[in-house]
Write a protein that holds these residues in place. Structure first.
Motif, mmCIF file in Angstrom:
data_model
loop_
_atom_site.group_PDB
_atom_site.id
_atom_site.type_symbol
_atom_site.label_atom_id
_atom_site.label_comp_id
_atom_site.label_asym_id
_atom_site.label_seq_id
_atom_site.Cartn_x
_atom_site.Cartn_y
_atom_site.Cartn_z
ATOM 1 N N VAL A 1 0.848 -1.191 0.000
ATOM 2 C CA VAL A 1 0.000 0.000 0.000
ATOM 3 C C VAL A 1 0.887 1.246 0.000
ATOM 4 N N GLN A 2 0.540 2.169 -0.863
ATOM 5 C CA GLN A 2 1.309 3.405 -0.918
ATOM 6 C C GLN A 2 0.364 4.585 -1.099
ATOM 7 N N LEU A 3 0.552 5.598 -0.258
ATOM 8 C CA LEU A 3 -0.199 6.845 -0.362
ATOM 9 C C LEU A 3 0.808 7.969 -0.597
ATOM 10 N N VAL A 4 0.579 8.759 -1.617
ATOM 11 C CA VAL A 4 1.535 9.810 -1.967
ATOM 12 C C VAL A 4 0.811 11.148 -2.049
ATOM 13 N N GLU A 5 1.162 12.048 -1.118
ATOM 14 C CA GLU A 5 0.563 13.376 -1.109
ATOM 15 C C GLU A 5 1.352 14.334 -1.988
ATOM 16 N N SER A 6 0.659 15.327 -2.481
ATOM 17 C CA SER A 6 1.295 16.392 -3.247
ATOM 18 C C SER A 6 0.438 17.639 -3.141
ATOM 19 N N GLY A 7 1.000 18.773 -3.565
ATOM 20 C CA GLY A 7 0.234 20.005 -3.620
ATOM 21 C C GLY A 7 0.524 20.994 -2.518
ATOM 22 N N GLY A 8 1.368 20.626 -1.563
ATOM 23 C CA GLY A 8 1.695 21.555 -0.507
ATOM 24 C C GLY A 8 2.539 22.715 -1.014
ATOM 25 N N GLY A 9 2.723 23.701 -0.173
ATOM 26 C CA GLY A 9 3.532 24.847 -0.557
ATOM 27 C C GLY A 9 3.379 25.975 0.441
ATOM 28 N N SER A 10 3.845 27.147 0.032
ATOM 29 C CA SER A 10 3.766 28.337 0.874
ATOM 30 C C SER A 10 2.793 29.326 0.263
ATOM 31 N N VAL A 11 1.873 29.818 1.085
ATOM 32 C CA VAL A 11 0.887 30.796 0.623
ATOM 33 C C VAL A 11 0.719 31.865 1.675
ATOM 34 N N GLN A 12 0.146 32.968 1.258
ATOM 35 C CA GLN A 12 -0.162 34.038 2.196
ATOM 36 C C GLN A 12 -1.509 33.787 2.850
ATOM 37 N N THR A 13 -1.703 34.420 3.974
ATOM 38 C CA THR A 13 -2.985 34.333 4.676
ATOM 39 C C THR A 13 -4.125 34.695 3.734
ATOM 40 N N GLY A 14 -5.161 33.860 3.756
ATOM 41 C CA GLY A 14 -6.292 34.054 2.876
ATOM 42 C C GLY A 14 -6.200 33.315 1.565
ATOM 43 N N GLY B 1 -2.574 0.088 -4.150
ATOM 44 C CA GLY B 1 -2.659 -1.032 -3.232
ATOM 45 C C GLY B 1 -3.837 -0.959 -2.279
ATOM 46 N N VAL B 2 -4.578 0.133 -2.311
ATOM 47 C CA VAL B 2 -5.789 0.283 -1.503
ATOM 48 C C VAL B 2 -6.742 1.150 -2.293
ATOM 49 N N THR B 3 -8.024 0.824 -2.195
ATOM 50 C CA THR B 3 -9.010 1.603 -2.943
ATOM 51 C C THR B 3 -9.769 2.532 -2.002
ATOM 52 N N TYR B 4 -9.890 3.759 -2.405
ATOM 53 C CA TYR B 4 -10.596 4.739 -1.591
ATOM 54 C C TYR B 4 -12.089 4.464 -1.516
ATOM 55 N N SER B 5 -12.589 3.629 -2.363
ATOM 56 C CA SER B 5 -14.025 3.361 -2.376
ATOM 57 C C SER B 5 -14.438 2.367 -1.306
ATOM 58 N N SER B 6 -13.478 1.772 -0.607
ATOM 59 C CA SER B 6 -13.830 0.690 0.315
ATOM 60 C C SER B 6 -13.509 0.977 1.770
ATOM 61 N N GLY B 7 -12.974 2.126 2.093
ATOM 62 C CA GLY B 7 -12.584 2.383 3.474
ATOM 63 C C GLY B 7 -12.873 3.796 3.909
ATOM 64 N N CYS B 8 -12.313 4.155 5.040
ATOM 65 C CA CYS B 8 -12.418 5.507 5.574
ATOM 66 C C CYS B 8 -11.095 6.218 5.319
ATOM 67 N N ILE B 9 -11.181 7.329 4.658
ATOM 68 C CA ILE B 9 -9.983 8.052 4.267
ATOM 69 C C ILE B 9 -9.923 9.385 5.006
ATOM 70 N N GLY B 10 -8.770 9.714 5.518
ATOM 71 C CA GLY B 10 -8.659 10.910 6.309
ATOM 72 C C GLY B 10 -7.493 11.802 5.936
ATOM 73 N N TYR C 1 -5.938 4.499 11.925
ATOM 74 C CA TYR C 1 -5.644 4.433 10.498
ATOM 75 C C TYR C 1 -4.410 3.583 10.260
ATOM 76 N N GLN C 2 -4.513 2.705 9.273
ATOM 77 C CA GLN C 2 -3.455 1.727 9.051
ATOM 78 C C GLN C 2 -2.376 2.217 8.086
ATOM 79 N N TYR C 3 -2.754 2.996 7.112
ATOM 80 C CA TYR C 3 -1.827 3.367 6.047
ATOM 81 C C TYR C 3 -1.672 4.887 5.998
ATOM 82 N N TRP C 4 -0.438 5.315 5.778
ATOM 83 C CA TRP C 4 -0.119 6.740 5.798
ATOM 84 C C TRP C 4 0.764 7.123 4.635
ATOM 85 N N GLY C 5 0.551 8.353 4.164
ATOM 86 C CA GLY C 5 1.466 8.913 3.199
ATOM 87 C C GLY C 5 2.653 9.550 3.910
ATOM 88 N N GLN C 6 3.552 10.108 3.129
ATOM 89 C CA GLN C 6 4.776 10.681 3.692
ATOM 90 C C GLN C 6 4.591 12.130 4.117
#
Length: 126
Positions: A1-14, A25-34, A114-119
Motif C-alpha cells: 500500500v502506498q499513499l503519496v501526497e502532493s500540492g503543498g507549498g507556501s501561501v499568504q494568509t487568505g 494497493g488500496v481503494t478509496y471506495s472501500s474504506g475511511c480516508i482521512g 488508520y493503518q496506512y499513511w502517506g509521507q
C-alpha cells in the motif's frame, strides 16, 4: 500500500491550496480516508474524513474552509483548502483506515485508527 501526497507549498494568509493523495494497493471506495496535520511540537490531528459513499466530516477548526473529495476512478483523494490561516501551517498527511472509523461520531480523528499513511506534504501560511 502506498499513499503519496502532493500540492503543498507556501501561501499568504487568505490564500488557497489543493492537496492530492494518490493511492496504490488500496481503494478509496472501500474504506475511511482521512486528512491529518501535524505542526511542530503538536500532536497529529484529524482534519477531515471521507467515507466510501463520499460523505465528509471536518474538524471544527476547518469547517467552511476545507473541502475533501475523492475521484474513485483515479483512486485519488483531494483536500481543497481556502481562506488559509497561519495556524493551518503544518505537515499534512492522508491516511486510510477501516470503513467503521468513518461511523464514529467522535474519535474519527484519532491517528491510531488508520493503518496506512502517506509521507506528508508541507503547508506553510504566512
Amino acid at each position: 500500500v502506498q499513499l503519496v501526497e502532493s500540492g503543498g507549498g507556501s501561501v499568504q494568509t487568505g490564500g488557497s491550496l489543493k492537496l492530492s493523495c494518490a493511492a496504490s494497493g488500496v481503494t478509496y471506495s472501500s474504506g475511511c480516508i482521512g486528512w491529518f496535520r501535524q505542526a511542530p511540537g503538536k500532536e497529529r490531528e484529524g482534519v477531515a474524513i471521507i467515507d466510501s459513499s463520499g460523505s465528509t466530516r471536518y474538524a471544527d477548526s476547518v469547517k467552511g474552509r476545507f473541502t475533501s473529495s475523492k475521484d474513485s476512478a483515479k483512486n485519488t483523494l483531494y483536500l481543497q483548502m481556502n481562506s488559509l490561516k497561519p495556524e493551518d501551517t503544518a505537515m499534512y498527511y492522508c491516511a486510510a483506515g477501516p470503513r467503521w472509523v468513518c461511523s464514529l461520531v467522535a474519535g474519527w480523528g484519532s491517528a491510531m485508527l488508520y493503518q496506512y499513511w502517506g509521507q506528508g506534504t508541507q503547508v506553510t501560511v504566512s
